[in-house]
Scaffold this motif. Structure first.
Motif, PDB file in Angstrom:
ATOM      1  N   ASN A   1      35.999  35.083  54.139  1.00  0.00           N
ATOM      2  CA  ASN A   1      35.746  35.622  52.805  1.00  0.00           C
ATOM      3  C   ASN A   1      35.719  37.141  52.789  1.00  0.00           C
ATOM      4  N   ASP A   2      36.065  37.752  53.936  1.00  0.00           N
ATOM      5  CA  ASP A   2      36.155  39.202  54.012  1.00  0.00           C
ATOM      6  C   ASP A   2      37.362  39.667  53.200  1.00  0.00           C
ATOM      7  N   SER A   3      37.196  40.721  52.397  1.00  0.00           N
ATOM      8  CA  SER A   3      38.271  41.105  51.480  1.00  0.00           C
ATOM      9  C   SER A   3      39.516  41.634  52.182  1.00  0.00           C
ATOM     10  N   SER A   4      39.420  41.971  53.480  1.00  0.00           N
ATOM     11  CA  SER A   4      40.645  42.393  54.159  1.00  0.00           C
ATOM     12  C   SER A   4      41.145  41.327  55.135  1.00  0.00           C
ATOM     13  N   MET A   5      40.289  40.406  55.535  1.00  0.00           N
ATOM     14  CA  MET A   5      40.691  39.447  56.573  1.00  0.00           C
ATOM     15  C   MET A   5      40.896  38.028  56.057  1.00  0.00           C
TER      16      MET A   5
ATOM     17  N   LYS B   1      43.592  32.883  47.377  1.00  0.00           N
ATOM     18  CA  LYS B   1      43.478  34.264  46.909  1.00  0.00           C
ATOM     19  C   LYS B   1      43.940  35.223  48.003  1.00  0.00           C
ATOM     20  N   SER B   2      44.740  36.207  47.610  1.00  0.00           N
ATOM     21  CA  SER B   2      45.213  37.185  48.587  1.00  0.00           C
ATOM     22  C   SER B   2      44.071  38.125  48.954  1.00  0.00           C
ATOM     23  N   PRO B   3      44.117  38.644  50.185  1.00  0.00           N
ATOM     24  CA  PRO B   3      43.138  39.683  50.512  1.00  0.00           C
ATOM     25  C   PRO B   3      43.405  40.921  49.652  1.00  0.00           C
ATOM     26  N   THR B   4      42.357  41.638  49.316  1.00  0.00           N
ATOM     27  CA  THR B   4      42.541  42.797  48.436  1.00  0.00           C
ATOM     28  C   THR B   4      42.582  44.105  49.210  1.00  0.00           C
ATOM     29  N   LYS B   5      42.175  44.054  50.493  1.00  0.00           N
ATOM     30  CA  LYS B   5      42.165  45.294  51.291  1.00  0.00           C
ATOM     31  C   LYS B   5      43.155  45.183  52.442  1.00  0.00           C
ATOM     32  N   PRO B   6      43.548  46.329  53.024  1.00  0.00           N
ATOM     33  CA  PRO B   6      44.521  46.285  54.124  1.00  0.00           C
ATOM     34  C   PRO B   6      44.043  45.420  55.288  1.00  0.00           C
TER      35      PRO B   6
END
Lengths: 91, 1001
Positions: B76-80, B153-158
Motif C-alpha cells: 500500500n506504499d504509494s511508490s511500491m 491502482k497505479s502507484p502515484t510516486k516514482p
C-alpha cells in the motif's frame, strides 16, 4: 530483432544498424537532363515490396559502412548481405 | 481457522517456518513455499476479488500465470504498490500485504455488484452502443466510466526499486523446466552445448514433480521420483545455467528473446532491501527448445464462475504440492481422464469427493478404473446445469446429457459441495511459438492448435507440442531433441514407461442447460465478464473475424489476455458460424506472455541515464554564473545568465545590448564540426553545398547551405579551408550527426570514386565566440602576436595561432553581424581559454550571452536558423537567398529539385520580416498570419517563425514564412490571437545594419 552479418564486422545485433530503404536506386549522373517526371521517379518512387527486397543498411553504431541486404519483408529472413557496388547475389 | 485444510505430508512446503501476511487488512498465516493463493485457500478464503463488469464475487481459479480472477493489489506504499498481480504466482513472504481489487467498499460487500442485477441490460459493447449519443455528452460519461473501469491502482510516486538488464548468449535455450524441458537440458548439456534452462516457478519439475500415482511409472518408480533424480543430476553440468523464477516474456525473430527474472519478489521486506528486484535478460540463442507445457481448460456452463470453482489440475497441485485442501466436500466435473488423477490424490488425502461428473459415455483407461476401485462415484454422460452459492459455491445441479449432447434429459439432481473442480481438456501453450512467427495447425481429435511451420531454429516438445501422455512426452521429446541437436543417442532411449492412456474423448464447447441461453450465465472470459451469450450476440450483429469479436466482446483481453478463455470463444464462434476451427484461426498472441513491470522494461535507463547529456568543456563556468540552460538535442546549452533576479526577458535585453554596444562572449562549442580531408575535398563540397568552393583560398571561410535531394534546406554553417586538401565544416548543433551520416552515405554509395575522408571532431574542440565593437581589442590582449588588421585578417578568414603555446584556430566570422571572432581550441583547454577571454574583456564589460540572445542578435540581421525558420518545406529561393545558389555548377545535392513545377511556383511560402504596428507588441512564434481582419473562415497564409523584442532597435521584430511574401513587402497583414488581432507590416528580413558596416567596425 535481426542478427545482421555486417560484411565488414560480422554478426551484430540489429540495434547497431539503421535501415536506408530500397537499394540500387542510382542517383542520375545528369539530373539537369531529366524531365520533372523522370526526376520524381528517382526522388520519390519506391517499390515497397512484400517479399524479397534489396535494401540498404548502415552499420551506424559500428564501422559506419553502408552495405546492401537481400531480405524477405514478409518473414524478415535475411538471405544475403553484400558490399556497396557489388551485384546482388542470386535471390 | 477452525477448519484444518492443511495436510502435513507435502515435501515442498516448509511447515516449520510460519509466515504472517495480511489480506484485506486481516492478519493470516501461511508457510514458506506457499503462494498467496495457496495460503489463502489454506485459510478457507476463496473470495478474493470482484469481476470487471458485473462485480460478481470471484475466487482463485488456477495455480499459475493464466489466473484470470485472483488478481490483487500488492502493498500500500504509494511508490511500491503493484496492481493486477496474480495471487497464484506471488510467493508468500513475511510482511506481505495484499488487497482485493475492483470492489468498494469491500470484497464482501461491493456496491458495484448492482451491475450484476442489471446484467441483462449490459450486453457486449454496451458502453459503445449506449454512450454514443449525444456526442457532446461523452466528456461527462467518460468521467464515470473511467472511474468504474480498471482493476488495480497505479502507484502515484516514482518506483524506488532497482531493475537491471543483462545480455545472454547460448547454444541452446530451453524454455520450461517440466519433464520434457529437463530431458532437453540434460541431453544438450551432456553434449557440451552451452545450455540455458528457464522456468517461471521457484523450482523445476512442472506437474510431474508431484505425480505420485500407481498409473504413472518410469523404470518401476513413480514418475515424480524418477524426475527428482534427473533434476539432481543437472547440478553436475558446468555448461548448464538454470534460471528459476524467470518468465520468458517475448520471442522475437532470429532467436532473440526477452526473459524477466524475479530476484527479490519472494523475499521479506528486510531481505529485499537494496537488492535488484527484477532483471530483464536479453537472450540470443542459436537454438531454442520450447517446453512450456499446456494449460487446463475450464468448462462453459451456467454460473461457472463462483468462488470455489477451480480447475481440476489446480486442485491437484494445491493438495499434492502445497498440501492444501481446496474444500472439504469436492465435486469434479470433466470431459477427460486427467481429472481422475485429481480425484485419486484427493481421496488419498482424505478429502470427501461427492462424485465425478463426466460428459463422456464411458472411459476404460487404467486411471479411471483406479478411481472407481477407490469407490469414487462417476456420473457418466452428465453435465452441471447450474451452481448455487453467492460468495462461495454451495451446491451444483446436474442432469443427464441427451445422446447428441445438445440438450439435457431426465430429472435434475442436486449435490452439496464447497468446491467444484472443472476440466475441459488441455491447451498447448503455443504463445511463444507464434510470437516467433510460427504458424499453427489444428488437431481435430482433441481440438487443439499445435505448432506447425517455423522459420526459426527451434522446436516445441512435450505437451506444448500436443503430447499429453507420459510415454508420448518422453519418447517424442527425446526423438525431437536428438534430431534438432544432431545426436545419435541419448540417456532416454530404453525407458520402461507405464502410463494411463486416454481413448475416449468428447468435447462440448458450450454445455447445454435446462434453461434457455438468455437465462443463463455461462462465463467464457472470467476476467472481462464476457459470456457465451455475448459472443453469440456479436456473431448475430455481423462480426465474423475472431479479432473483431475479441474487441467487440472483450473476450480474451485484460491482464490474462484470455489464456483460459480463448479456445472456448473460438469453439463457440466456429460452431455458431458453421466454420472449421482450423480455418477460423486464433487471435494474435503478442508479447509479453505475462505482464512486465515498467521497471523491468526500462532497467537502469531512468533519470539522467534515460538519454545522454552532453556538456561543453565550459559548462561548469556557466553553472557557476547561474546560467539557465536549454536542451538542444542532447546538449545542455547556456540559455541566458540572469543577474540579481532578472527575468529571462530582462537578461536577454541586457545581454543583447551589451554585445552590440561593447562585447559579448558565447560558448559555441556545441556546433557540429566535421574535418574533411582528401584530394577531392573541394569537389566534394561543390557537390554537397549550393555554392561554389573550388576557388575558396586557403585561409578563407565561406557560408554554405546544404539541401536535401528534394531541394529543401537541410543544414547550414561556415566551412573553412585550412589547406589545399583540408577543410573544417561547421554544422548546426542539432544537425551534426545527421549531416555526417548523410555525407558518409553520398561518399560511400554515390561517389565512391572521390578521395575524401570525414571525421567528426565536434567533441575535440571547444569554441569561444567573442563579438561586438570591442572584440578586436579583447582578442589582441588574448593573442598579442596576431595581426588583427582588416588587411591581414579580414572578415571570413582564418588564422592559426598560439595561446600560451597551445595551438588554436581563429576564424573571423559572425553570426550576429558584429565584428566577431571564433576561437577553436582543444577541448581540455576550453574553460581556461574562456576565462582568459573573459578576464581580458572585463575592462570592456564583456558580457556572456546565451542561446536566446544569440537568436535575437541573428534575427536582427535576418540570419536564419535551420529548423526554426525552415521546416523541410523551404527552398533557398523561398528564403530569398538566391545569391547562394551557384549558376555555374552543373550539379549539387538538390539542384534539380529547385526547378520542379512546384518549387518554381511564385506563390510559395517565402521568408519575410514583420514589424508590428505597435512596436511594443511582440508576436508569438508559431502564430498564424491572415490577410484580412475579422473575417471567418479565412485561409492561413503564413506563420511567424522567429520573434523578439530588439533592444538595439527598440521595437518588436519577427521573421515569418508567408505565401507570395516576396511581392508583398510593405503591405499590412493580421495576426489573430485569442483575444485580439495584431496588425503587422511586411518588411525586408534584415532589420539592422543593412550595409554590414558593423562587421568591420
Amino acid at each position: 530483432m535481426f542478427l545482421i552479418n555486417c560484411p565488414y564486422c560480422g554478426e551484430r545485433d540489429q540495434s547497431e544498424f539503421s535501415a536506408g530503404g530500397e537499394a540500387h536506386i542510382v542517383r542520375p549522373k545528369q539530373p539537369t537532363e531529366l524531365s520533372d517526371d523522370q526526376w520524381a521517379e528517382f526522388l520519390f518512387m519506391r517499390k515497397n515490396i512484400k517479399g524479397v527486397q534489396l535494401e540498404r543498411w548502415n552499420h551506424a553504431h559500428g564501422c559506419r559502412k553502408w552495405f546492401n541486404m537481400v531480405r524477405n519483408t514478409s518473414d524478415d529472413k535475411i538471405h544475403a548481405v553484400y558490399k556497396m557496388g557489388e551485384k546482388p547475389p542470386i535471390k | 481457522m477452525s477448519k484444518n485444510l492443511r495436510i502435513t505430508n507435502s515435501k515442498f512446503i516448509d511447515q516449520t517456518s510460519r509466515i504472517s501476511f495480511k489480506f484485506d487488512g486481516k492478519t493470516l498465516y501461511g508457510f514458506k513455499g506457499d503462494t498467496l493463493a495457496s495460503a489463502l485457500l489454506a485459510n478457507d478464503i476463496h473470495l478474493v476479488g470482484r469481476s470487471f463488469k458485473y462485480h460478481r464475487p470471484r475466487g482463485i481459479m488456477t495455480c499459475g500465470s493464466e489466473e484470470p480472477n485472483a488478481i490483487v493489489q500488492l502493498g500500500n506504499d504509494s511508490s511500491m504498490t503493484e496492481p493486477n498481480t496474480r495471487a497464484t504466482e506471488i510467493e508468500l513472504y513475511e510482511g506481505l500485504e495484499a488487497s482485493s481489487q475492483n470492489c468498494w467498499p469491500s470484497v464482501n460487500f461491493d456496491i458495484g455488484a448492482i451491475n450484476n442485477f442489471f446484467s441483462p441490460f449490459i450486453p457486449a459493447a454496451f458502453y459503445y452502443k449506449t454512450f454514443m449519443w449525444p456526442a457532446s455528452f461523452w466528456e461527462k460519461y467518460e468521467y464515470f466510466i473511467r472511474k468504474s473501469a480498471g482493476l488495480g491502482k497505479s502507484p502515484t510516486k516514482p518506483d524506488k526499486d532497482i531493475y537491471d538488464h543483462k545480455y545472454l548468449h547460448c547454444d541452446v535455450l530451453i524454455i520450461g523446466g517440466g519433464i520434457s524441458g529437463i530431458i532437453a537440458a540434460k541431453t544438450a548439456a551432456q553434449n557440451n552445448l552451452n545450455t540455458v534452462l528457464l522456468d517461471d516457478k521457484n523450482n523445476l519439475g512442472g506437474t510431474t514433480l508431484f505425480q505420485n500415482n500407481e498409473c504413472f511409472k518410469i523404470n518401476n518408480t513413480y514418475s515424480s521420483e524418477w524426475l527428482k533424480k534427473e533434476i539432481e543430476s543437472l547440478n553436475s553440468f558446468k555448461n548448464l545455467t538454470i534460471k528459476t523464477r524467470t518468465t520468458l516474456a517475448a520471442y522475437h525473430s532470429y532467436n532473440y528473446l526477452l526473459a524477466r527474472e524475479n530476484l527479490t519478489d519472494h523475499l521479506s521486506l528486510i531481505e529485499k532491501k537494496d537488492k535488484i528486484r527484477q532483471r530483464l535478460w536479453k537472450i540470443r540463442a542459436k537454438k531454442v527448445i520450447i517446453a512450456t507445457g499446456a494449460m487446463e481448460r475450464p468448462l462453459i456452463f451456467n454460473n461457472n464462475d463462483r468462488p470455489g470453482v477451480i480447475l481440476s489440475s489446480s486442485i491437484k497441485k494445491y493438495i499434492d504440492y502445497y498440501g492444501v485442501k481446496c474444500g472439504q466436500k469436492i465435486s469434479l466435473f470433466t470431459n477427460n481422464d486427467t481429472t481422475y488423477e485429481t480425484a485419486i490424490s484427493l481421496n488419498k488425502s482424505g478429502v470427501t469427493i461427492n462424485s465425478v461428473i463426466d460428459i463422456r459415455d464411458k472411459s476404460n483407461s487404467s486411471i479411471v478404473k483406479e478411481a472407481e476401485k477407490l469407490g469414487i462415484k462417476v456420473h457418466w454422460k452428465h453435465t452441471v446445469v447450474n451452481t448455487n452459492g453467492y460468495k462461495r459455491i454451495s451446491s451444483i445441479e446436474l442432469m443427464k446429457l441427451s445422446d447428441d449432447g445438445a440438450g439435457v434429459v431426465g430429472n435434475k439432481s442436486k449435490e452439496e459441495c464447497d468446491c467444484l473442480g472443472i476440466s475441459g481438456g488441455w491447451t498447448p501453450r503455443v504463445h511463444l511459438f507464434t510470437q516467433s512467427g510460427g504458424k499453427l495447425k489444428f488437431r481435430d481429435k482433441d481440438n487443439i492448435f499445435l505448432p506447425d511451420k517455423s522459420e526459426s531454429e527451434q522446436i516445441s516438445i512435450g505437451s506444448c507440442n500436443g503430447d499429453f501422455e507420459l510415454d508420448d512426452i518422453i519418447k517424442n521429446s527425446n526423438k525431437s531433441i536428438k534430431e534438432f541437436l544432431n545426436l545419435n543417442s541419448s540417456d532416454y532411449e530404453n525407458l520402461e514407461i507405464n502410463c494411463s492412456k486416454e481413448t475416449d474423448k468428447k468435447n462440448i464447447w458450450l454445455l447445454p442447460s435446462n434453461k434457455p441461453l438468455g437465462k443463463t450465465k455461462p462465463f467464457l472470459d472470467f476476467q472481462n465478464d464476457s459470456t457465451a451469450k455475448d459472443v453469440k450476440l456479436a456473431l448475430r450483429e455481423g462480426f465474423k473475424s475472431i479479432e473483431h469479436v475479441k474487441r467487440y466482446t472483450t473476450t480474451g483481453m485484460g491482464t490474462d489476455q484470455g489464456k483460459l478463455s480463448n479456445m472456448h470463444a473460438l469453439g463457440i464462434i466456429a460452431e455458431t458460424a458453421g466454420v472449421k476451427m482450423g480455418e477460423l484461426g486464433t487471435t494474435t498472441f503478442r508479447p509479453p506472455y505475462t505482464p512486465l513491470t515498467f521497471g523491468t522494461i526500462v532497467g537502469r535507463n531512468v533519470g539522467e541515464f534515460f538519454d545522454i547529456t552532453r556538456r561543453t568543456p565550459i559548462h561548469d563556468w556557466h553553472v557557476e554564473k547561474k546560467a539557465e540552460f536549454e536542451n538542444v538535442g542532447q546538449w545542455k546549452r547556456a540559455w541566458y545568465y540572469p543577474i540579481n533576479n532578472e527575468s529571462m526577458h530582462e537578461a536577454v535585453q541586457r545581454e543583447a545590448k551589451a554585445a552590440r554596444d561593447s562585447a559579448g562572449i558565447l560558448d559555441a562549442s556545441t556546433l557540429g564540426k566535421i574535418d574533411i580531408q582528401g584530394s577531392d575535398a573541394s569537389e566534394f563540397l561543390n557537390r554537397v553545398y549550393t555554392n561554389a568552393w573550388s576557388k575558396l583560398e586557403i585561409g578563407k571561410c565561406r557560408y554554405g547551405l546544404m539541401l536535401n535531394e528534394d531541394g529543401m534546406v537541410y543544414d547550414d554553417g561556415v566551412t573553412t579551408r585550412l589547406d589545399e586538401n583540408h577543410y573544417i565544416m561547421t554544422t548546426t548543433t542539432g544537425g551534426a550527426s545527421n549531416v555526417l551520416s548523410k555525407l558518409e552515405d553520398y561518399l560511400q554509395t554515390e561517389w565512391p570514386e572521390l578521395d575524401v575522408y570525414l571525421t567528426s571532431v565536434t567533441d575535440n574542440y571547444a569554441t569561444v565566440s567573442i563579438c561586438g565593437p570591442n572584440s578586436k581589442k579583447i582578442l589582441s590582449r588574448v593573442i598579442p602576436d596576431l595581426d588583427l588588421s582588416d588587411k591581414e585578417f579580414s572578415h571570413m578568414s582564418f588564422k592559426n595561432a598560439l595561446i600560451d603555446n597551445i595551438k588554436c584556430r581563429v576564424m573571423r566570422i559572425s553570426f550576429t553581424g558584429e565584428h566577431s571572432y571564433e576561437i577553436n581550441i582543444q577541448s581540455s583547454y576550453g574553460k581556461s581559454l574562456w576565462e582568459k577571454c573573459f578576464e581580458a574583456g572585463k575592462e570592456f564589460n564583456i558580457t556572456p550571452y546565451g542561446t536566446e540572445t544569440m537568436h535575437l542578435l541573428r534575427a536582427e540581421k535576418g540570419f536564419i536558423i535551420t529548423g526554426q525558420d525552415t521546416d523541410g518545406t523551404i527552398t533557398p529561393v523561398d528564403l530569398q537567398m538566391d545569391w547562394i545558389i551557384s549558376k555555374k555548377k552543373y550539379d549539387f545535392i538538390g539542384k534539380r529539385s529547385l526547378y520542379r513545377s512546384d518549387t518554381i511556383r511564385e506563390d510559395r511560402k517565402q521568408l519575410v520580416g514583420l514589424v508590428t504596428d505597435d512596436p511594443k507588441e511582440v508576436l508569438e512564434e508559431g502564430a498564424q498570419i491572415v490577410s484580412e481582419a475579422n473575417k471567418k473562415p479565412i485561409e492561413m497564409v503564413g506563420h511567424v517563425t522567429s520573434s523578439y523584442f530588439s533592444p538595439n532597435l527598440n521595437k518588436s521584430i519577427a521573421l515569418a514564412v508567408l505565401k507570395n511574401g516576396k511581392k508583398l513587402k510593405g503591405q499590412k497583414m493580421f495576426v489573430p490571437m485569442k483575444n485580439k488581432t495584431i496588425n503587422v507590416t511586411i518588411t525586408d528580413t534584415v532589420f539592422l545594419d543593412k550595409e554590414n558596416k558593423r562587421l568591420n567596425a
